[in-house]
Design a protein around this motif. Sequence first.
Motif, PDB file in Angstrom:
ATOM      1  N   ILE A   1      11.697 -31.551 -89.778  1.00  0.00           N
ATOM      2  CA  ILE A   1      12.541 -31.340 -90.954  1.00  0.00           C
ATOM      3  C   ILE A   1      11.731 -30.737 -92.104  1.00  0.00           C
ATOM      4  O   ILE A   1      12.184 -29.804 -92.766  1.00  0.00           O
ATOM      5  N   ALA A   2      10.534 -31.245 -92.336  1.00  0.00           N
ATOM      6  CA  ALA A   2       9.697 -30.724 -93.417  1.00  0.00           C
ATOM      7  C   ALA A   2       9.307 -29.269 -93.162  1.00  0.00           C
ATOM      8  O   ALA A   2       9.311 -28.449 -94.084  1.00  0.00           O
ATOM      9  N   ILE A   3       9.005 -28.939 -91.912  1.00  0.00           N
ATOM     10  CA  ILE A   3       8.618 -27.565 -91.584  1.00  0.00           C
ATOM     11  C   ILE A   3       9.816 -26.621 -91.705  1.00  0.00           C
ATOM     12  O   ILE A   3       9.706 -25.544 -92.264  1.00  0.00           O
ATOM     13  N   ILE A   4      10.959 -27.031 -91.215  1.00  0.00           N
ATOM     14  CA  ILE A   4      12.135 -26.152 -91.204  1.00  0.00           C
ATOM     15  C   ILE A   4      12.809 -26.075 -92.575  1.00  0.00           C
ATOM     16  O   ILE A   4      13.195 -24.996 -93.025  1.00  0.00           O
ATOM     17  N   TYR A   5      12.976 -27.225 -93.247  1.00  0.00           N
ATOM     18  CA  TYR A   5      13.778 -27.252 -94.475  1.00  0.00           C
ATOM     19  C   TYR A   5      12.964 -27.415 -95.766  1.00  0.00           C
ATOM     20  O   TYR A   5      13.538 -27.453 -96.841  1.00  0.00           O
ATOM     21  N   GLY A   6      11.661 -27.524 -95.662  1.00  0.00           N
ATOM     22  CA  GLY A   6      10.837 -27.504 -96.857  1.00  0.00           C
ATOM     23  C   GLY A   6      10.454 -28.854 -97.419  1.00  0.00           C
ATOM     24  O   GLY A   6      10.821 -29.907 -96.901  1.00  0.00           O
TER      25      GLY A   6
ATOM     26  N   GLY B   1       5.862 -29.636 -95.829  1.00  0.00           N
ATOM     27  CA  GLY B   1       6.810 -28.613 -96.274  1.00  0.00           C
ATOM     28  C   GLY B   1       6.161 -27.524 -97.098  1.00  0.00           C
ATOM     29  O   GLY B   1       6.471 -26.339 -96.932  1.00  0.00           O
ATOM     30  N   VAL B   2       5.252 -27.905 -97.991  1.00  0.00           N
ATOM     31  CA  VAL B   2       4.558 -26.917 -98.830  1.00  0.00           C
ATOM     32  C   VAL B   2       3.670 -26.015 -97.980  1.00  0.00           C
ATOM     33  O   VAL B   2       3.664 -24.786 -98.148  1.00  0.00           O
ATOM     34  N   ILE B   3       2.941 -26.609 -97.049  1.00  0.00           N
ATOM     35  CA  ILE B   3       2.035 -25.817 -96.196  1.00  0.00           C
ATOM     36  C   ILE B   3       2.813 -24.791 -95.373  1.00  0.00           C
ATOM     37  O   ILE B   3       2.377 -23.650 -95.215  1.00  0.00           O
ATOM     38  N   CYS B   4       3.973 -25.197 -94.871  1.00  0.00           N
ATOM     39  CA  CYS B   4       4.724 -24.333 -93.958  1.00  0.00           C
ATOM     40  C   CYS B   4       5.826 -23.521 -94.626  1.00  0.00           C
ATOM     41  O   CYS B   4       6.490 -22.725 -93.961  1.00  0.00           O
TER      42      CYS B   4
END
Length: 172
Positions: free
Chosen positions: A52-57, A97-100
């Motif tokens: 979720i963090a990678i896809i939606y931030g 999320g920030v990294i991706c």
Amino acid sequence: MEKKALSPTKQIVYTALGIALVFICTLFINVRLPIAANGGLIHFGNVPLLIIAIIYGPRIGALAGGLGMALFDVMGGWFLWAPFTLVIVALMGYTVGVICEKNHSLKAYVLAVVAACLIKVVGYYGAETIIYGNWLAPMTSIPGNIIQVVLAGVIVVPVVAKLRKHVPVSKG
């Protein structure tokens, strides 16, 4: 695929689904360890958190992860841990999320998992130090925390690499 902003309704829905997925995966897919001062727990709640963090931030990742796992702590009898979990896991989701957010490479995904692992290990070590009042007992939970995030990373990195090709990514 093109990044576009999510409507407020979609942000709420994706966040709520993320909270539910993190909670369910933490609750039902876990193994309690017979080591560590608190018994320890390895769970798969980190899998939906990272996806979720990678896809939606960062924002949706932080809310879904922090609230989902803190809810597990409250419902699962780990009430004392809930405030720590909320902060630690929200920070994990936000950082991933920030990294991706702008970098969708395999290298970024691996870096994000490593960052999440460091946050989890340092965060829970600090929490246990506060709870148990000593610096030695928390060392026993470090291996379980590392295993937990590494296993999640082994699942998440290839899954997200495939999802990125087929799912429109959005900013939350």
